[in-house]
Design a protein around this motif. Sequence first.
Motif, PDB file in Angstrom:
ATOM      1  N   GLY A 152       0.811  -1.215   0.000  1.00  0.00           N
ATOM      2  CA  GLY A 152       0.000   0.000   0.000  1.00  0.00           C
ATOM      3  C   GLY A 152       0.841   1.259   0.000  1.00  0.00           C
ATOM      4  N   VAL A 153       1.930   1.253   0.754  1.00  0.00           N
ATOM      5  CA  VAL A 153       2.827   2.410   0.797  1.00  0.00           C
ATOM      6  C   VAL A 153       3.504   2.613  -0.556  1.00  0.00           C
ATOM      7  CG1 VAL A 153       4.995   3.241   1.784  1.00  0.00           C
ATOM      8  CG2 VAL A 153       3.211   2.369   3.278  1.00  0.00           C
ATOM      9  N   LEU A 154       3.979   1.542  -1.153  1.00  0.00           N
ATOM     10  CA  LEU A 154       4.611   1.653  -2.469  1.00  0.00           C
ATOM     11  C   LEU A 154       3.633   2.244  -3.481  1.00  0.00           C
ATOM     12  CD1 LEU A 154       6.499  -1.767  -2.581  1.00  0.00           C
ATOM     13  CD2 LEU A 154       7.504   0.497  -2.250  1.00  0.00           C
ATOM     14  N   GLN A 155       2.403   1.828  -3.397  1.00  0.00           N
ATOM     15  CA  GLN A 155       1.364   2.365  -4.274  1.00  0.00           C
ATOM     16  C   GLN A 155       1.250   3.873  -4.102  1.00  0.00           C
ATOM     17  OE1 GLN A 155      -2.436   0.695  -3.213  1.00  0.00           O
ATOM     18  NE2 GLN A 155      -3.421   2.643  -3.667  1.00  0.00           N
ATOM     19  N   GLN A 156       1.207   4.326  -2.862  1.00  0.00           N
ATOM     20  CA  GLN A 156       1.062   5.760  -2.601  1.00  0.00           C
ATOM     21  C   GLN A 156       2.310   6.543  -2.968  1.00  0.00           C
ATOM     22  OE1 GLN A 156      -0.999   6.961   1.112  1.00  0.00           O
ATOM     23  NE2 GLN A 156      -1.160   4.768   1.499  1.00  0.00           N
ATOM     24  N   ARG A 157       3.463   5.883  -3.005  1.00  0.00           N
ATOM     25  CA  ARG A 157       4.701   6.576  -3.365  1.00  0.00           C
ATOM     26  C   ARG A 157       4.891   6.632  -4.874  1.00  0.00           C
ATOM     27  NH1 ARG A 157       9.857   5.584   0.351  1.00  0.00           N
ATOM     28  NH2 ARG A 157      10.042   7.806  -0.080  1.00  0.00           N
ATOM     29  N   GLY A 158       3.842   6.290  -5.622  1.00  0.00           N
ATOM     30  CA  GLY A 158       3.944   6.335  -7.065  1.00  0.00           C
ATOM     31  C   GLY A 158       4.611   5.115  -7.648  1.00  0.00           C
ATOM     32  N   ARG A 159       4.752   4.073  -6.845  1.00  0.00           N
ATOM     33  CA  ARG A 159       5.378   2.822  -7.306  1.00  0.00           C
ATOM     34  C   ARG A 159       4.308   1.728  -7.315  1.00  0.00           C
ATOM     35  NH1 ARG A 159       9.865   3.360  -2.858  1.00  0.00           N
ATOM     36  NH2 ARG A 159      10.386   1.186  -3.317  1.00  0.00           N
ATOM     37  N   ALA A 160       3.213   2.069  -7.999  1.00  0.00           N
ATOM     38  CA  ALA A 160       2.057   1.179  -7.970  1.00  0.00           C
ATOM     39  C   ALA A 160       2.355  -0.153  -8.637  1.00  0.00           C
ATOM     40  CB  ALA A 160       0.872   1.857  -8.653  1.00  0.00           C
ATOM     41  N   GLY A 161       3.241  -0.134  -9.628  1.00  0.00           N
ATOM     42  CA  GLY A 161       3.616  -1.393 -10.259  1.00  0.00           C
ATOM     43  C   GLY A 161       4.233  -2.355  -9.264  1.00  0.00           C
ATOM     44  N   GLU A 162       5.127  -1.823  -8.404  1.00  0.00           N
ATOM     45  CA  GLU A 162       5.744  -2.658  -7.364  1.00  0.00           C
ATOM     46  C   GLU A 162       4.683  -3.163  -6.389  1.00  0.00           C
ATOM     47  OE1 GLU A 162       9.396  -1.111  -5.491  1.00  0.00           O
ATOM     48  OE2 GLU A 162       9.315   0.473  -7.008  1.00  0.00           O
ATOM     49  N   ALA A 163       3.731  -2.291  -6.060  1.00  0.00           N
ATOM     50  CA  ALA A 163       2.671  -2.688  -5.128  1.00  0.00           C
ATOM     51  C   ALA A 163       1.851  -3.830  -5.714  1.00  0.00           C
ATOM     52  CB  ALA A 163       1.781  -1.493  -4.813  1.00  0.00           C
ATOM     53  N   ALA A 164       1.464  -3.672  -6.968  1.00  0.00           N
ATOM     54  CA  ALA A 164       0.668  -4.725  -7.602  1.00  0.00           C
ATOM     55  C   ALA A 164       1.444  -6.035  -7.654  1.00  0.00           C
ATOM     56  CB  ALA A 164       0.261  -4.285  -9.012  1.00  0.00           C
ATOM     57  N   GLU A 165       2.749  -5.941  -7.917  1.00  0.00           N
ATOM     58  CA  GLU A 165       3.570  -7.158  -7.958  1.00  0.00           C
ATOM     59  C   GLU A 165       3.604  -7.845  -6.594  1.00  0.00           C
ATOM     60  OE1 GLU A 165       7.406  -6.105  -9.421  1.00  0.00           O
ATOM     61  OE2 GLU A 165       6.674  -5.563 -11.421  1.00  0.00           O
ATOM     62  N   LEU A 166       3.686  -7.052  -5.522  1.00  0.00           N
ATOM     63  CA  LEU A 166       3.684  -7.642  -4.183  1.00  0.00           C
ATOM     64  C   LEU A 166       2.373  -8.365  -3.898  1.00  0.00           C
ATOM     65  CD1 LEU A 166       5.368  -5.172  -1.647  1.00  0.00           C
ATOM     66  CD2 LEU A 166       5.958  -7.549  -2.062  1.00  0.00           C
ATOM     67  N   PHE A 167       1.262  -7.688  -4.179  1.00  0.00           N
ATOM     68  CA  PHE A 167      -0.039  -8.329  -3.954  1.00  0.00           C
ATOM     69  C   PHE A 167      -0.180  -9.571  -4.841  1.00  0.00           C
ATOM     70  CE2 PHE A 167      -1.617  -3.925  -2.685  1.00  0.00           C
ATOM     71  CZ  PHE A 167      -1.612  -4.229  -1.338  1.00  0.00           C
ATOM     72  N   GLN A 168       0.315  -9.447  -6.091  1.00  0.00           N
ATOM     73  CA  GLN A 168       0.217 -10.580  -7.007  1.00  0.00           C
ATOM     74  C   GLN A 168       1.037 -11.758  -6.489  1.00  0.00           C
ATOM     75  OE1 GLN A 168      -1.686  -9.913 -10.160  1.00  0.00           O
ATOM     76  NE2 GLN A 168      -1.896 -12.107  -9.764  1.00  0.00           N
ATOM     77  N   SER A 169       2.202 -11.458  -5.890  1.00  0.00           N
ATOM     78  CA  SER A 169       3.030 -12.539  -5.355  1.00  0.00           C
ATOM     79  C   SER A 169       2.350 -13.225  -4.172  1.00  0.00           C
ATOM     80  CB  SER A 169       4.404 -11.998  -4.930  1.00  0.00           C
ATOM     81  OG  SER A 169       4.291 -11.176  -3.783  1.00  0.00           O
ATOM     82  N   ILE A 170       1.601 -12.460  -3.392  1.00  0.00           N
ATOM     83  CA  ILE A 170       0.895 -13.046  -2.239  1.00  0.00           C
ATOM     84  C   ILE A 170      -0.174 -14.018  -2.729  1.00  0.00           C
ATOM     85  CG2 ILE A 170      -0.580 -12.568  -0.252  1.00  0.00           C
ATOM     86  CD1 ILE A 170       0.791  -9.815  -0.068  1.00  0.00           C
ATOM     87  N   VAL A 171      -0.976 -13.584  -3.710  1.00  0.00           N
ATOM     88  CA  VAL A 171      -2.069 -14.448  -4.160  1.00  0.00           C
ATOM     89  C   VAL A 171      -1.542 -15.626  -4.977  1.00  0.00           C
ATOM     90  CG1 VAL A 171      -3.793 -12.620  -4.058  1.00  0.00           C
ATOM     91  CG2 VAL A 171      -2.550 -12.995  -6.196  1.00  0.00           C
ATOM     92  N   ALA A 172      -0.357 -15.448  -5.587  1.00  0.00           N
ATOM     93  CA  ALA A 172       0.238 -16.585  -6.301  1.00  0.00           C
ATOM     94  C   ALA A 172       0.627 -17.679  -5.319  1.00  0.00           C
ATOM     95  CB  ALA A 172       1.449 -16.120  -7.103  1.00  0.00           C
ATOM     96  N   ASP A 173       1.163 -17.257  -4.154  1.00  0.00           N
ATOM     97  CA  ASP A 173       1.539 -18.227  -3.119  1.00  0.00           C
ATOM     98  C   ASP A 173       0.324 -18.780  -2.390  1.00  0.00           C
ATOM     99  OD1 ASP A 173       4.194 -17.921  -3.719  1.00  0.00           O
ATOM    100  OD2 ASP A 173       4.557 -16.412  -2.167  1.00  0.00           O
ATOM    101  N   ASP A 174      -0.701 -17.918  -2.235  1.00  0.00           N
ATOM    102  CA  ASP A 174      -1.886 -18.333  -1.482  1.00  0.00           C
ATOM    103  C   ASP A 174      -3.138 -17.779  -2.159  1.00  0.00           C
ATOM    104  OD1 ASP A 174      -3.819 -19.022   0.316  1.00  0.00           O
ATOM    105  OD2 ASP A 174      -3.148 -17.685   1.924  1.00  0.00           O
ATOM    106  N   PRO A 175      -3.692 -18.524  -3.131  1.00  0.00           N
ATOM    107  CA  PRO A 175      -4.874 -18.037  -3.853  1.00  0.00           C
ATOM    108  C   PRO A 175      -6.109 -17.867  -2.976  1.00  0.00           C
ATOM    109  CG  PRO A 175      -3.821 -19.867  -5.012  1.00  0.00           C
ATOM    110  CD  PRO A 175      -3.210 -19.816  -3.642  1.00  0.00           C
ATOM    111  N   THR A 176      -6.043 -18.327  -1.722  1.00  0.00           N
ATOM    112  CA  THR A 176      -7.197 -18.180  -0.828  1.00  0.00           C
ATOM    113  C   THR A 176      -7.078 -16.937   0.057  1.00  0.00           C
ATOM    114  OG1 THR A 176      -6.209 -19.515   0.948  1.00  0.00           O
ATOM    115  CG2 THR A 176      -7.450 -20.685  -0.751  1.00  0.00           C
ATOM    116  N   ASN A 177      -6.085 -16.091  -0.198  1.00  0.00           N
ATOM    117  CA  ASN A 177      -5.876 -14.892   0.620  1.00  0.00           C
ATOM    118  C   ASN A 177      -6.822 -13.787   0.140  1.00  0.00           C
ATOM    119  OD1 ASN A 177      -4.888 -12.493   1.833  1.00  0.00           O
ATOM    120  ND2 ASN A 177      -2.891 -13.431   2.117  1.00  0.00           N
TER     121      ASN A 177
END
Length: 580
Positions: A152-177
Amino acid sequence: MTDQSRTLAKADGLAARNRIPAAAQLYRSLLTQPAGSPEIAARAGLGLAILAARQGNMAAARNAVREALQRDPALLDGWRLLADIEDRAGRADAALDAARRIADLAPVDADCQIALGYAATRAGALGIAERAYRRALDLEPGSAAAVNNLAGVLQQRGRAGEAAELFQSIVADDPTNARAWANLALVREMLNDLGGARDAAGRALSVQQDQPVMRLLLAQIDFREGKPAEALDAVETLIAGAADPTVLAEAINLKGHLLDRQGDYDAALAAFKEAGARRRTLGARAGVDRRRYMAELRRAAAVFTPKRLTGLAAEEAPAGTAVAPIFFVGFPRSGTTLLETVLAAHPDLVTSGERSPLQMLRPEIARTAGPSARYPDIVPDLPAEAIGRLRALFAEIAADEFGATLEGRRLLDKLPLNIVELPLVRRLFPNAKVIVALRDPRDVCLSAFMQHFAQNDAMANFTDLGATAALYDGVMGLWLRYRRDLRLDHFEYRYEDLVRDPQAVLGPLFEWLGLAWDSDLLERRGEVAARHVATPSRDAVNRPITAGRVARHRHYARALAPLMEILSPYIAEFGYERVD
């Protein structure tokens, strides 16, 4: 165990069983023992604070916990409670100060680092927040809370691509999150990837159906995609079954926008009024008090008399002073985000995106003033040493927040309500340039009232039209005084002129800033907005610049009529159509 310890344990037990009067009596008895232990007295004071908070008396809770911390500054739970109280009341800087103490007292506790990150995020100190969350991950690798919040912080710092990648990595590891899917949906919507947002929201709901925030997001996406009937159906269903009061208030507010878009202005106004009343109730429960901000405006008007402003205006920047930041201010909903996306597209500028370093100076100014002084009383009398220290701190905060992107570029500190702080700007940066956004007072008040803002003392004034107009009068009355007496190097423009003929405003503006004007900036602004616009204006700034939202007030003339006595002088002063 001492007698005092036994009494404290008994009081804690009574409090746990919700026997509040009996528990409070025992806690108070521990505070009146002259030879008592300061640590036990502090715990007793904390107990009283918790009881007050449980009963919704946040002012009493705040006073009690502060007294407890005076007795025992190492009381970690006291700092936790104070951070929560200050955050609920919208006093983000005070909450951040409390969170710093939490992290200092428990430097190897991941939860304490997460608490610091949360408070820093709320205060806009995103560099501090990012470091805190990364420290939490060092202490507790894989912490879902730290990863989600860091994204969320990365998103607000204008690094939304990094933020999306982090969230994407979480759901890739745990699709039930479900939480990570929901956060991915929110960041995709802020990135204006509406299809990706819809898909992620659907995945979140497939994991956990009871997520009203996601159902609201899907309605917002329908609205943004031009499907008002689908959006209205979804909102009506959500309103009928919503238990979360915050989601309910936002859903009713969205209903108002849908009805407004359909031209049903009376029904839209009724929805906005209901949403505002609900926000006002939510804010009051959290300790938000719009009267406090109005009192600050009156205090500023009393302190910054014409004579005092003229004295500040006589100060000149010392020889060799570095190029000052540019400050971009105006009343909220004056269209500042639209212009900011154009400015952010210029290679020689870095814009703050409402993460204002100036606002982050307030705790240090309070420390400089001391406990007996009040802000802004100290501003005219800041000693040279303090001014130098505050300038250095501003530069440090800016470097921390915007990093390497600042190298060789100028900072534009954009926060609309910093218009109230222009005497401070004049003291710290006598050579600063100030951009001032104007908009028809009727339209700007209407738009602010219709917006679902997070509640703090200032934004709480937007929960009804009368208070909105009073706030406008307080803020813009100060601006007229500053404009006349403070000798600011300023550029005032009207939103309506910008949307009707962008180059007629932008050419002179860039010339005044000493920056090369390039008409391609109007095309590149779309790229900036697509990366991330965190303000409520993100939908509007992604559309081509048009005058479609000018003179919206005509649809609500009856509702605005009682406010004309307040607004008419400003309508005339700023060159809008006069009101008879």
